[in-house]
Design an enzyme around this catalytic site. Structure first.
Site, short mmCIF file in Angstrom:
data_model
loop_
_atom_site.label_atom_id
_atom_site.label_comp_id
_atom_site.label_asym_id
_atom_site.label_seq_id
_atom_site.Cartn_x
_atom_site.Cartn_y
_atom_site.Cartn_z
N LYS A 1 0.86 -1.21 -0.05
CA LYS A 1 0.20 0.07 0.13
C LYS A 1 0.86 1.34 0.05
O LYS A 1 2.16 1.23 0.27
CB LYS A 1 -0.78 0.02 1.13
CG LYS A 1 -1.94 -1.26 1.29
CD LYS A 1 -2.70 -1.29 0.15
CE LYS A 1 -3.70 -2.63 0.01
NZ LYS A 1 -3.15 -3.75 -0.06
N ASN A 2 0.34 2.44 0.10
CA ASN A 2 1.18 3.73 -0.07
C ASN A 2 1.74 3.91 1.09
O ASN A 2 2.71 4.27 1.28
CB ASN A 2 0.08 4.81 -0.32
CG ASN A 2 -0.63 4.84 -1.64
OD1 ASN A 2 -0.84 3.80 -2.30
ND2 ASN A 2 -1.06 5.98 -2.31
#
EC number: 2.6.1.59
Lengths: 377, 377
Positions: free
Chosen positions: B187-188
């Site tokens: 994920k970011n």
């Protein structure tokens, strides 16, 4: 601030290993450090299969799924235990049949198990309180007779053993069909939060991996056993990150050292407090002859609740943070109306009278001993 | 080894913060770093209540418990999603009504939701694929009309928004009744494994804390609201350690920087591949006008599965690791016999034709663009 109840011990390699995990490009679950930890446990304790989890609660939930616990099933366990022992099964619809503690020890009274077994009973969950073994010979015999699953809640029981009558020793967690460990910060070996499921029966191995990996056959896929992986069963995300596993591995490499130091603390507590305890009518921990001592905890059992609360208060005044432990689950707000009504006086007694002394690697146990022996109740 | 699909980005403060957590004497869950992270999210996105979890799966399971999902209840969600979106509800006995993807986007086709609603329907689980918003106005309208709960699976949607017709923007995860985020390494913003539950409705706040703390009222106890804490409800150990939270907090302090860099990568992919894509009959990601782009993912949609597999293979030959994504859950081994039989062609199409390009902070996106535009399918 004096002496806290617990202080996590850092061996010194934890953050180094976390950096290595990040540099490897893989910090989600089931990476190199997870494999190293699982390998360590298999080698040292002869566990058949190990899966790291986010908590002992997670491991217990995996056992509930593996045991196919559903609405109406009954599960037997002590009332004097952590709430997760019960919740893991209640979440799947089970009714809990709580068993009293032993007179000489907070562990479940093995002789009271058979009276609650009926056709709905699916499993016995054994809790090795303070890392001290329940009578596993007796329990395995009962389970075999009634065809029940035995799940060991070995949250506190790392590096502890049961001695069979022929003298052979088996590590706790390896005797029942499934075993659950905790690496919560208050345990001997820690990763902040953390746990492990141990699978001792072949019949559960394949499915345990699937449940662990969110109901997918991803593990089999990475071993090249299937072409692609997908959703094949129920499951959840039970596996911890490599950050957690890297931290844990640094602890495991120091297990001998940690255990030696903890045993030293335990024995200094015992020898320093024995006479004082006798004079105060305060009981020391009891280790049955079939059990070893993994020095997880040092507790005292006071005469009554007033005595216990006064002791905690007086220690606190001197800067020593001692704490009580479980409240009988059969009397909890959540379960009291669901309990079958049996009285469990010993469980209630440990709820009222037990106090745990500070216990951690870097502590000054002599200060606690001195404070206690100079305490007037 | 060329260009991997993902490489976790370390901001530099993670291990420093982990050391600080250990030095504080508290590395189990719900400590200072957990509070800092939760505070950050509340302040930045206006979420009413945030609880860190071990995974987005954990957060989804908490929503299933909060929604009182039981045997026979129906839950609506896209078929093109991660297995945990469904498992969290299946574990509690729900039947899943899978919805097809949109033609222009892998997200759920909002216009196909109402046709499966009946008296057993309890909730709509919205998945913001690639961090791109579903039409939340439409979905909230449907939910209100039928009195259904809306749970946002915002696993990929941190820092992404939905724009209402009057121009106001609301962060994804804050629009439904409950929202779930992931901090998995892909994920970011990451913590290896990790997640968060967002509670937007007052009615769920008190119980969410209890479920999170293993079914106990421990949080209320530490706020001094009750005398002692005990077992009051079902629950599990959903809270991550302070080690995980400390890691996450270092990421959050760098959120702007991380997001800027990811947006740069995304736009260089788009501008570099637009003409090549048109010539190859390969579709670029579609961002509806009501959605923002959080640069979580850059994907391509090929003509057919052969085309897609060839593209992945050819990139791999050049050292670029691109990957496909979900397989329709309604066709999975576990659910195919339980599915209601409706055809979901767009979900199947994305299963067959979608490919995700490498995407991480330190990547050389120009190399991927060059490799792709020189690739002959």
């Amino acid at each position: 601030m004096g002496i806290p109840f617990n202080k996590p011990f850092l061996t010194g390699d934890e953050t180094e290993y976390i950096k290595k995990a990040v540099e490897s490009g893989k910090i989600s679950g089931n990476g190199e450090y997870t494999k190293k930890c699982q390998h360590f446990f298999r080698e040292r304790y002869g566990f058949k299969k190990c899966l790291l989890t986010n908590s002992c609660t997670d491991a217990l939930e995996m056992t509930a799924i593996l045991a196919n616990i559903g609405e109406g099933d009954e599960v037997i366990m002590p009332s004097y235990t952590f709430v997760s022992t019960a919740n893991a099964f209640v979440l799947h619809g089970a009714k809990i049949r709580f068993i009293d503690s032993r007179e000489d020890h907070p562990g479940m009274d093995e002789d009271k198990i058979e009276e609650v077994i009926n056709e709905k009973t699916k499993a016995i969950v054994v809790v090795h309180y303070a890392g001290v073994a329940c009578d596993m010979k007796k329990i395995m015999h009962i389970a075999e007779k009634h065809n029940l699953l035995v799940i060991e809640d070995a949250a506190q029981a790392i590096d502890s053993y049961f001695t069979f009558s022929d003298g052979t020793k088996k590590p706790l967690g390896s005797i029942g069909h499934l075993g659950c460990f905790s690496f919560h910060e208050t345990k001997n070996i820690i990763s902040g939060e953390g746990g492990m499921l141990v699978i001792n029966e072949d019949q559960f191995i394949e499915r345990s991996e699937i449940i662990w990996e969110k109901g997918t056959n991803r593990s089999a896929f990475f071993r090249g056993e299937v072409d692609k992986y997908g959703w094949v069963d129920v499951g959840s995300s039970f596996l911890p990150s490599e950050i957690t596993a890297a931290f844990l591995y640094a602890q495991l490499e120091n297990l001998e050292n940690i255990q030696n130091r903890r045993c030293q603390i335990w024995h200094q507590y015992e020898s320093g407090l024995k006479r004082w305890g006798e004079s105060m009518d305060i009981r020391m921990p009891h280790i049955p002859e079939y059990a070893t001592n993994n020095a997880h905890m040092f507790y005292l059992v006071c005469k009554n609740i007033d005595h216990r609360d006064k002791l905690i208060y007086q220690l606190k005044e001197q800067g020593v943070h001692a704490v009580f432990h479980y409240l009988s689950l059969h009397k909890s707000e959540f379960y009291k109306d669901k309990h079958d009504g049996r009285h469990l006086p010993w469980s209630d007694r440990y709820s009222d009278c037990l106090v745990r002394l500070p216990f951690y690697y870097e502590m000054e146990e002599d200060v606690v001993v001195d404070t206690l022996t100079q305490t007037l109740l």
